[in-house]
Design a protein around this motif. Structure first.
Motif, mmCIF file in Angstrom:
data_model
loop_
_atom_site.group_PDB
_atom_site.id
_atom_site.type_symbol
_atom_site.label_atom_id
_atom_site.label_comp_id
_atom_site.label_asym_id
_atom_site.label_seq_id
_atom_site.Cartn_x
_atom_site.Cartn_y
_atom_site.Cartn_z
ATOM 1 N N ARG A 101 2.834 6.012 -8.409
ATOM 2 C CA ARG A 101 3.197 5.844 -6.998
ATOM 3 C C ARG A 101 2.090 5.127 -6.228
ATOM 4 O O ARG A 101 2.335 4.169 -5.495
ATOM 5 C CB ARG A 101 3.474 7.198 -6.363
ATOM 6 N N ASP A 102 0.868 5.582 -6.409
ATOM 7 C CA ASP A 102 -0.259 4.985 -5.686
ATOM 8 C C ASP A 102 -0.472 3.524 -6.090
ATOM 9 O O ASP A 102 -0.786 2.679 -5.243
ATOM 10 C CB ASP A 102 -1.534 5.794 -5.921
ATOM 11 N N SER A 103 -0.296 3.222 -7.359
ATOM 12 C CA SER A 103 -0.458 1.841 -7.832
ATOM 13 C C SER A 103 0.625 0.935 -7.266
ATOM 14 O O SER A 103 0.340 -0.193 -6.843
ATOM 15 C CB SER A 103 -0.441 1.800 -9.363
ATOM 16 N N LEU A 104 1.865 1.419 -7.240
ATOM 17 C CA LEU A 104 2.946 0.620 -6.635
ATOM 18 C C LEU A 104 2.705 0.427 -5.143
ATOM 19 O O LEU A 104 2.993 -0.640 -4.593
ATOM 20 C CB LEU A 104 4.303 1.291 -6.875
ATOM 21 N N THR A 105 2.149 1.442 -4.483
ATOM 22 C CA THR A 105 1.844 1.335 -3.056
ATOM 23 C C THR A 105 0.755 0.295 -2.809
ATOM 24 O O THR A 105 0.818 -0.454 -1.826
ATOM 25 C CB THR A 105 1.413 2.707 -2.496
ATOM 26 N N ILE A 106 -0.224 0.218 -3.697
ATOM 27 C CA ILE A 106 -1.267 -0.802 -3.573
ATOM 28 C C ILE A 106 -0.659 -2.191 -3.748
ATOM 29 O O ILE A 106 -0.925 -3.105 -2.965
ATOM 30 C CB ILE A 106 -2.398 -0.564 -4.599
ATOM 31 N N GLN A 107 0.188 -2.354 -4.765
ATOM 32 C CA GLN A 107 0.783 -3.661 -5.031
ATOM 33 C C GLN A 107 1.801 -4.037 -3.958
ATOM 34 O O GLN A 107 1.933 -5.206 -3.606
ATOM 35 C CB GLN A 107 1.441 -3.689 -6.413
ATOM 36 N N TYR A 108 2.511 -3.046 -3.435
ATOM 37 C CA TYR A 108 3.559 -3.277 -2.438
ATOM 38 C C TYR A 108 3.288 -2.430 -1.193
ATOM 39 O O TYR A 108 3.953 -1.412 -0.978
ATOM 40 C CB TYR A 108 4.932 -2.939 -3.016
ATOM 41 N N PRO A 109 2.330 -2.828 -0.364
ATOM 42 C CA PRO A 109 1.976 -2.008 0.806
ATOM 43 C C PRO A 109 3.128 -1.854 1.813
ATOM 44 O O PRO A 109 3.121 -0.914 2.604
ATOM 45 C CB PRO A 109 0.786 -2.740 1.422
ATOM 46 N N ASN A 110 4.120 -2.720 1.762
ATOM 47 C CA ASN A 110 5.273 -2.612 2.665
ATOM 48 C C ASN A 110 6.419 -1.810 2.065
ATOM 49 O O ASN A 110 7.509 -1.761 2.630
ATOM 50 C CB ASN A 110 5.762 -4.004 3.078
ATOM 51 N N GLY A 111 6.183 -1.193 0.921
ATOM 52 C CA GLY A 111 7.185 -0.344 0.291
ATOM 53 C C GLY A 111 7.730 -0.905 -1.005
ATOM 54 O O GLY A 111 7.680 -2.105 -1.252
ATOM 55 N N HIS A 112 8.209 -0.006 -1.819
ATOM 56 C CA HIS A 112 8.803 -0.338 -3.118
ATOM 57 C C HIS A 112 9.933 0.653 -3.357
ATOM 58 O O HIS A 112 9.784 1.844 -3.069
ATOM 59 C CB HIS A 112 7.741 -0.230 -4.218
ATOM 60 N N PRO A 113 11.060 0.197 -3.902
ATOM 61 C CA PRO A 113 12.216 1.095 -4.077
ATOM 62 C C PRO A 113 11.971 2.295 -4.978
ATOM 63 O O PRO A 113 12.680 3.285 -4.884
ATOM 64 C CB PRO A 113 13.305 0.180 -4.645
ATOM 65 N N TRP A 114 10.972 2.266 -5.833
ATOM 66 C CA TRP A 114 10.727 3.385 -6.745
ATOM 67 C C TRP A 114 9.889 4.491 -6.122
ATOM 68 O O TRP A 114 9.870 5.606 -6.624
ATOM 69 C CB TRP A 114 10.029 2.887 -7.996
ATOM 70 N N ILE A 115 9.175 4.195 -5.054
ATOM 71 C CA ILE A 115 8.222 5.171 -4.504
ATOM 72 C C ILE A 115 8.916 6.448 -4.058
ATOM 73 O O ILE A 115 8.453 7.554 -4.375
ATOM 74 C CB ILE A 115 7.391 4.534 -3.370
ATOM 75 N N GLU A 116 10.027 6.334 -3.363
ATOM 76 C CA GLU A 116 10.731 7.537 -2.905
ATOM 77 C C GLU A 116 11.221 8.358 -4.092
ATOM 78 O O GLU A 116 11.149 9.583 -4.087
ATOM 79 C CB GLU A 116 11.893 7.170 -1.985
ATOM 80 N N ARG A 117 11.702 7.698 -5.126
ATOM 81 C CA ARG A 117 12.183 8.414 -6.319
ATOM 82 C C ARG A 117 11.039 9.174 -6.984
ATOM 83 O O ARG A 117 11.201 10.316 -7.412
ATOM 84 C CB ARG A 117 12.813 7.418 -7.296
ATOM 85 N N ILE A 118 9.892 8.551 -7.082
ATOM 86 C CA ILE A 118 8.714 9.206 -7.665
ATOM 87 C C ILE A 118 8.318 10.403 -6.809
ATOM 88 O O ILE A 118 8.016 11.482 -7.333
ATOM 89 C CB ILE A 118 7.549 8.204 -7.807
ATOM 90 N N ASN A 119 8.332 10.234 -5.483
ATOM 91 C CA ASN A 119 7.982 11.336 -4.574
ATOM 92 C C ASN A 119 8.909 12.535 -4.752
ATOM 93 O O ASN A 119 8.466 13.682 -4.657
ATOM 94 C CB ASN A 119 7.999 10.864 -3.126
ATOM 95 N N VAL A 120 10.179 12.282 -5.025
ATOM 96 C CA VAL A 120 11.129 13.385 -5.256
ATOM 97 C C VAL A 120 10.661 14.232 -6.430
ATOM 98 O O VAL A 120 10.667 15.463 -6.363
ATOM 99 C CB VAL A 120 12.559 12.837 -5.489
ATOM 100 N N TYR A 121 10.243 13.604 -7.503
ATOM 101 C CA TYR A 121 9.772 14.343 -8.679
ATOM 102 C C TYR A 121 8.468 15.084 -8.391
ATOM 103 O O TYR A 121 8.286 16.218 -8.828
ATOM 104 C CB TYR A 121 9.597 13.403 -9.878
ATOM 105 N N ILE A 122 7.569 14.449 -7.660
ATOM 106 C CA ILE A 122 6.298 15.100 -7.328
ATOM 107 C C ILE A 122 6.554 16.333 -6.463
ATOM 108 O O ILE A 122 6.021 17.414 -6.728
ATOM 109 C CB ILE A 122 5.343 14.110 -6.626
ATOM 110 N N GLU A 123 7.385 16.175 -5.432
ATOM 111 C CA GLU A 123 7.688 17.301 -4.537
ATOM 112 C C GLU A 123 8.408 18.421 -5.280
ATOM 113 O O GLU A 123 8.108 19.607 -5.085
ATOM 114 C CB GLU A 123 8.520 16.814 -3.359
ATOM 115 N N SER A 124 9.339 18.063 -6.142
ATOM 116 C CA SER A 124 10.069 19.064 -6.920
ATOM 117 C C SER A 124 9.124 19.850 -7.814
ATOM 118 O O SER A 124 9.207 21.079 -7.912
ATOM 119 C CB SER A 124 11.150 18.384 -7.755
ATOM 120 N N SER A 125 8.209 19.152 -8.451
ATOM 121 C CA SER A 125 7.246 19.809 -9.331
ATOM 122 C C SER A 125 6.330 20.735 -8.537
ATOM 123 O O SER A 125 6.039 21.846 -8.972
ATOM 124 C CB SER A 125 6.426 18.749 -10.066
ATOM 125 N N GLN A 126 5.889 20.281 -7.377
ATOM 126 C CA GLN A 126 5.014 21.116 -6.544
ATOM 127 C C GLN A 126 5.756 22.357 -6.039
ATOM 128 O O GLN A 126 5.182 23.440 -5.973
ATOM 129 C CB GLN A 126 4.452 20.286 -5.391
#
Length: 131
Positions: A101-126
């Motif tokens: 997620r952090d690497s995609l955010t660095i490459q795409y500072p204006n957003g990337h379609p995968w970031i929200e999907r990754i966040n769902v998994y991180i939040e679910s795990s937490q």
């Protein structure tokens, strides 16, 4: 045979002669000192000792989150890349998901379609850890 590849080549694909299916890929990586450098954004780096895993037989392969970065960081995300994301995300630990997620955010500072999907998994795990 003492040939050199042009620097534009970063992948070698192999298959058995006369077969149409690729057998495996060898990625040629950029590195400096003891760090792998992501070719599409040189600020994304990782220690060389932390870019691969090994099968039970000892065969090394690129960490899945790095392979997903190559797929998601491409200018063209294919349907099979999206499927790979969905199949691999559940198998990654939170540290690997956060790195992707952090690497995609660095490459795409204006957003990337995968970031929200990754966040769902991180939040679910937490949330599961809190229960």
């Amino acid at each position: 045979m003492n040939e050199k590849l042009d620097s534009q080549f970063d992948n070698l694909w192999f298959k058995k002669k006369e077969e149409s299916t690729w057998a495996f890929q060898v990625m040629i990586i950029d590195y400096k000192d003891d760090y792998w450098i992501y070719k599409r954004n040189g600020t994304i780096r990782r220690e060389l000792t932390d870019i691969d895993l090994k099968t039970s037989e000892g065969v090394p392969y690129l960490r899945p989150e790095i392979q997903l970065l190559y797929k998601g960081g491409s200018s063209l995300i294919r349907e099979k890349d999206k499927l790979d994301l969905e199949n691999v995300l559940p198998t990654l630990d939170d540290v690997s998901r956060e790195w992707l997620r952090d690497s995609l955010t660095i490459q795409y500072p204006n957003g990337h379609p995968w970031i929200e999907r990754i966040n769902v998994y991180i939040e679910s795990s937490q949330n599961m850890k809190r229960e």
